[in-house]
Write an enzyme that holds these catalytic residues in place. Structure first.
Site, PDB file in Angstrom:
ATOM      1  N   LYS A   1       7.917   2.229  13.847  1.00  0.00           N
ATOM      2  CA  LYS A   1       8.380   1.698  12.564  1.00  0.00           C
ATOM      3  C   LYS A   1       9.256   2.707  11.833  1.00  0.00           C
ATOM      4  O   LYS A   1       8.918   3.881  11.729  1.00  0.00           O
ATOM      5  CB  LYS A   1       7.163   1.344  11.698  1.00  0.00           C
ATOM      6  CG  LYS A   1       7.488   0.863  10.285  1.00  0.00           C
ATOM      7  CD  LYS A   1       6.199   0.481   9.556  1.00  0.00           C
ATOM      8  CE  LYS A   1       6.437   0.164   8.099  1.00  0.00           C
ATOM      9  NZ  LYS A   1       5.192  -0.258   7.423  1.00  0.00           N
TER      10      LYS A   1
ATOM     11  N   TYR B   1       1.817   3.219   7.997  1.00  0.00           N
ATOM     12  CA  TYR B   1       1.390   3.031   6.616  1.00  0.00           C
ATOM     13  C   TYR B   1       2.065   1.798   6.024  1.00  0.00           C
ATOM     14  O   TYR B   1       3.141   1.397   6.454  1.00  0.00           O
ATOM     15  CB  TYR B   1       1.590   4.273   5.760  1.00  0.00           C
ATOM     16  CG  TYR B   1       2.979   4.871   5.666  1.00  0.00           C
ATOM     17  CD1 TYR B   1       4.020   4.223   5.005  1.00  0.00           C
ATOM     18  CD2 TYR B   1       3.228   6.136   6.194  1.00  0.00           C
ATOM     19  CE1 TYR B   1       5.263   4.806   4.890  1.00  0.00           C
ATOM     20  CE2 TYR B   1       4.482   6.727   6.080  1.00  0.00           C
ATOM     21  CZ  TYR B   1       5.496   6.064   5.424  1.00  0.00           C
ATOM     22  OH  TYR B   1       6.738   6.638   5.302  1.00  0.00           O
ATOM     23  N   CYS B   2       1.377   1.181   5.062  1.00  0.00           N
ATOM     24  CA  CYS B   2       1.825  -0.067   4.420  1.00  0.00           C
ATOM     25  C   CYS B   2       2.277  -1.097   5.458  1.00  0.00           C
ATOM     26  O   CYS B   2       3.414  -1.579   5.417  1.00  0.00           O
ATOM     27  CB  CYS B   2       2.949   0.209   3.421  1.00  0.00           C
ATOM     28  SG  CYS B   2       3.231  -1.153   2.244  1.00  0.00           S
ATOM     29  N   PRO B   3       1.399  -1.437   6.416  1.00  0.00           N
ATOM     30  CA  PRO B   3       1.800  -2.375   7.469  1.00  0.00           C
ATOM     31  C   PRO B   3       2.010  -3.780   6.922  1.00  0.00           C
ATOM     32  O   PRO B   3       1.365  -4.205   5.957  1.00  0.00           O
ATOM     33  CB  PRO B   3       0.604  -2.341   8.434  1.00  0.00           C
ATOM     34  CG  PRO B   3      -0.564  -1.973   7.564  1.00  0.00           C
ATOM     35  CD  PRO B   3      -0.015  -1.035   6.530  1.00  0.00           C
TER      36      PRO B   3
ATOM     37  N   LEU C   1       0.840  -1.194   0.000  1.00  0.00           N
ATOM     38  CA  LEU C   1       0.000   0.000   0.000  1.00  0.00           C
ATOM     39  C   LEU C   1       0.877   1.246   0.000  1.00  0.00           C
ATOM     40  O   LEU C   1       2.079   1.168  -0.193  1.00  0.00           O
ATOM     41  CB  LEU C   1      -0.936  -0.035   1.222  1.00  0.00           C
ATOM     42  CG  LEU C   1      -1.921  -1.217   1.266  1.00  0.00           C
ATOM     43  CD1 LEU C   1      -2.692  -1.220   2.578  1.00  0.00           C
ATOM     44  CD2 LEU C   1      -2.868  -1.193   0.083  1.00  0.00           C
TER      45      LEU C   1
END
Length: 275
Positions: A157, A144-146, A90
């Site tokens: 992160k 975001y974009c996990p 993502l």
């Protein structure tokens, strides 16, 4: 995972200083080109480092959000170009404070998907082994974009790993947030999702962003890192573990293949974000 696999010749391609004119779509085409060369046996394994400026890389699913035009317009007004990647995942932010690394190797049965992720994870751990920190690989909810190979320190992160397999080659890719504010980047993506969804039904679980779950390495380590200082850590770590680095650039044959891949990536991107 052991870093024994690093003990081999590697072409080293440094594209960290090409500047704002370096199109992030080219990076996808370059890695596909190198996968092709490695898959056919025409190239050694490759380490590629790259930086792109003011770009938001969306996933295919992101491009299908109900109000995507509003979301992309917000990103453009915020000074970012929006593109769609040719692999999974993502939305992520790329800017001058984010270092991207690709380890590109020949696809073999013994080199599983998890082996690729574990190799990159082990490399990053080794690069920062001199620090009194623990780098974990687990999903950071709210980022975001996990994904299950989010890299974090103290629950925050700073990196994400992805993988692409094509034409007999494997590209294991990571983005490392080196400088500036990780939470500000996360807030930008959070606002994008707010505008691209606006309460409409969505066919996938997009992330609900909590900005404080993300930070840069400079913030987490409490020191002023630079792209160059992290590159130095990369090169010394590779040398320490027996990698024979061969400074390189794309060959003439690879440039011809790149043209084909780049045209294909451009067309796919235009179709994904067509008006």
């Amino acid at each position: 995972m052991s870093l024994q696999q690093l003990k081999q010749p590697w072409r080293f391609i440094d594209q960290t200083t090409l500047g704002p004119g370096f199109d992030a779509l080219q990076s996808f085409a370059i890695d596909d080109t190198l996968c092709t060369s490695i898959g056919t046996g025409d190239s050694e394994a490759v380490v590629r480092a790259w930086v792109h400026h003011q770009t938001i890389v969306l996933g295919i699913q992101d491009s299908r959000l109900p109000m995507i035009k509003e979301g992309v317009q917000f990103l453009r007004e915020s000074g970012y170009r929006a593109i769609v990647r040719n692999s999974g995942g993502l939305a992520v932010v790329l800017d001058e404070g984010i270092l991207n690394l690709s380890l590109i190797v020949k696809e073999e049965k013994k080199f599983s998907i998890n082996h690729g992720y574990d190799l990159m994870y082990a490399l990053i751990q080794a690069m920062f082994a001199d620090k009194d920190i623990t780098i974990e690989a687990k999903e950071i909810v709210g980022s975001y974009c996990p994904g299950s190979y989010d890299l974090s320190i103290g629950g925050k992160k700073f990196a994400g790993i992805s993988q692409r397999r094509i034409r007999g080659g494997v590209a294991v890719q990571i983005y490392l947030c080196v400088t500036n504010s990780g939470s500000e980047r996360a807030a930008l993506i959070g606002k994008f999702y707010d505008l691209a969804v606006q309460g409409q039904p969505v066919k996938f679980d997009y992330p609900t962003i909590t900005p404080k779950t993300m930070a840069s390495l400079s913030e987490l380590l409490g020191e002023e890192l630079t792209i160059q200082s992290v590159m130095y850590k990369l090169l010394t770590t590779l040398n320490t573990h027996g990698a024979k680095l061969l400074p390189s650039q794309l060959t003439a044959d690879e440039m011809n293949v790149l043209d084909h891949h780049y045209e294909r990536v451009l067309k796919r991107n235009e179709k994904a974000l067509e008006e």
